[in-house]
Design a protein around this motif. Sequence first.
Motif, PDB file in Angstrom:
ATOM      1  N   ASP A 497       0.837  -1.210   0.000  1.00 41.39           N
ATOM      2  CA  ASP A 497       0.000   0.000   0.000  1.00 41.39           C
ATOM      3  C   ASP A 497       0.874   1.263   0.000  1.00 41.39           C
ATOM      4  N   GLU A 498       1.988   1.210   0.726  1.00 38.35           N
ATOM      5  CA  GLU A 498       2.905   2.371   0.717  1.00 38.35           C
ATOM      6  C   GLU A 498       3.585   2.517  -0.653  1.00 38.35           C
ATOM      7  N   ILE A 499       3.874   1.385  -1.292  1.00 39.22           N
ATOM      8  CA  ILE A 499       4.461   1.439  -2.646  1.00 39.22           C
ATOM      9  C   ILE A 499       3.505   2.186  -3.583  1.00 39.22           C
ATOM     10  N   GLY A 500       2.212   1.937  -3.434  1.00 35.97           N
ATOM     11  CA  GLY A 500       1.210   2.626  -4.257  1.00 35.97           C
ATOM     12  C   GLY A 500       1.225   4.139  -4.030  1.00 35.97           C
ATOM     13  N   LYS A 501       1.554   4.551  -2.804  1.00 34.79           N
ATOM     14  CA  LYS A 501       1.649   5.998  -2.533  1.00 34.79           C
ATOM     15  C   LYS A 501       2.950   6.563  -3.094  1.00 34.79           C
ATOM     16  N   ALA A 502       3.994   5.728  -3.154  1.00 37.95           N
ATOM     17  CA  ALA A 502       5.299   6.186  -3.641  1.00 37.95           C
ATOM     18  C   ALA A 502       5.328   6.293  -5.164  1.00 37.95           C
ATOM     19  N   SER A 503       4.591   5.387  -5.838  1.00 37.00           N
ATOM     20  CA  SER A 503       4.678   5.313  -7.299  1.00 37.00           C
ATOM     21  C   SER A 503       3.285   5.270  -7.921  1.00 37.00           C
ATOM     22  N   ASP A 504       2.966   6.262  -8.768  1.00 41.64           N
ATOM     23  CA  ASP A 504       1.667   6.292  -9.454  1.00 41.64           C
ATOM     24  C   ASP A 504       1.425   5.014 -10.262  1.00 41.64           C
ATOM     25  N   LYS A 505       2.522   4.459 -10.776  1.00 38.52           N
ATOM     26  CA  LYS A 505       2.380   3.265 -11.632  1.00 38.52           C
ATOM     27  C   LYS A 505       1.713   2.112 -10.879  1.00 38.52           C
TER      28      LYS A 505
END
Length: 677
Positions: A497-505
């Motif tokens: 979930d944090e990766i989703g906040k870090a990267s729009d992709k």
Amino acid sequence: MSEVVTVCPYCGAGCEMVLKVEKGKVVEIKPLEEDDNFLCPKGVRAQEFIQHEGRLRRPLIRRNGNLEEAGWEEAIDLIATKLASLVAEHGPDSLGFLGSGTITNEENYVFQKFARAVIGTNNVDHCATLCHGTSVAAMTQALGSGAATNCFEDIPKAEVLFIIGYNPEASHPKIFERRIWKSKWLGNKVIVADTRRTSVAKDVDVFMQCKPGTDVVYLNAMANVIIAEGLENKEFINSRTEGFEEFKQVVARYTPEYAEKISGVPAETIKEAARIYATSGSSAILWGMGITQHTHGTDNVYAIVNLALLTGNVGRVNAGLNPMRGQNNVQGACDMGMLRTVYPGAQPVDDPKVKAKFAQLWGTDSLPDKVGFASTEFIPQALEGKIKGLYIVAENPAVSHANLNEITKALDQVEFMVVQDLFLTETARYADVVLPSCSWLEKDGTYTRGDRKVQRVRAALPPLGESKTDWEIISLIAAKMGKGSLFAYTNTADIFDEIGKASDKYAGISHARIDLEGGIYWPCPSSDSPGTPTLHLEEFPRGLGKFTPVDYVDPAEAPDAEYSLILTTGRDYHHFGTRVMTRKVAFLNQESPEAYLEINPEDASKYQIETGDRVKVASRRGDITVTANVTPDILPGVVFIPWHFAEQPVNKLTNDALDPVAKTPETKVCAVKISKC
Ligand code: SF4
């Protein structure tokens, strides 16, 4: 008996598989039916190394020169204390962090975050620098994105497949067996350019057998033919590209006849390949490390991108540009920012806005802002005493990097080294602390396969012995260093979930969504986006696609009177990486027990060598002894040795001269001499 669906731990083809689990053991691995019903000999036996007696079960700490078993608390305490003291004494850039294309997205994300937010350095890297770093560099400059433009499902549908410096049978058996053969069966055309007549090069429409390191010449000559015969896609060039006129002037010098002299590929063959590639309804290019592992690897990829822009074969389905990623999660490791130049989502580390975004997301104000060193630069930096400590997760540079004598000297010299892995690898033997990590069967998360499809990895077994997942280990060290709040994850879904906040992709992807729908192609910017199997349909991320004219440059080392043969390296069908896993699988070792030397009959007769003879192979950097395999499939003047084998490490011989942009070593060309033992 229970069943768990997960993804193969080996190559970037990312086969999905069903594990049958009984009484704490995986008793059978089968292909997931919807996934083309295929597993190669590596994948079908991928559980066999899990309970091997050599698996690390407890941490090891070096005492009086020997690695001895220790408790987790002591190991974590020692690492946290030593890292903090190196940072205090020599600064954060005195440390280098090497992540991996074989660990999950979540683990790579946590590891690069640790290096940046806890230590304060961009000295982060992984195996992409050894393989497709040059592809990422050139594609990012020319298109604005370094990833494969099309999905694997497109491969059999392309009317023409152009396969360059890529041995799919050894690298991605599924792509070879299920995609490329299907393409031939459907009547599509296949062009292959390679130094060796590999399995895929047999029975194709055009085979261009080129001297190693001459790819720019025949690729420019193909562009020359396409323009000379008016076969370029004028509408695409006008509407979607820039720089055509300058490119046209440069390739005008590369006539097929000139290219024949340098590359050895007959002019008529180059013309035929150019016409087939340019006049099909859709042409896709697939390339491998035969293109990328050169001092001019970035130029090679520019020449490939130029061909696709010239003919409009990018930004369309069933066509495109496909750097064929080797390891199962090397694309994911790049996406997670396990690179010296970018944060997660390919966002540049030297852009102040990007730095501010990550400072806010991670809740820290001490992020580094200058580009770090590549892993291939860690070694000279360590030998000069500038890099004092290395932290290596699931990589084995003591076998995989070029010019191994220098590598092992550097590993011996660093003041402090931590290795996390499944086994006591050749690299781990130099470490001060070795931590046992969980295998693919014992962890949860995601891998992103070579065509950007994000897939779920699911645990089937509990951790072996006292092993822990890589993200848990790193979180424990961060907590010991007083930064536990930055890593307060309860599970890998939290990290994702944090990766989703870090990267729009990755913003629209979640574990729950993949569990429900299956794998999803990034970019997937929102939860209602279906994902994107084909990139750049409307425009390129940089706007217009950019032609980048490139001239031919000789490889760094040429044969001479003493070292008269060219050595090139590559993969073997039965092994993977540095054999950390496949060495423990009996069938694979029976089929391919040791390294071998492929040599043309003409050269073999000159040296009175026959198949089965032992041959000493020496370069200016070292020597090894291997068994000869005489074959007409390799050019006279060129010999080949696979690079997997620590017992006969071909990288003792290879050249560590680097591509100036991507810092990739030239492991595909060096000068050697041979003698029969
Ligand atoms: Fe695993 Fe690659 Fe073989 Fe598929 S082709 S089973 S991903 S090694």
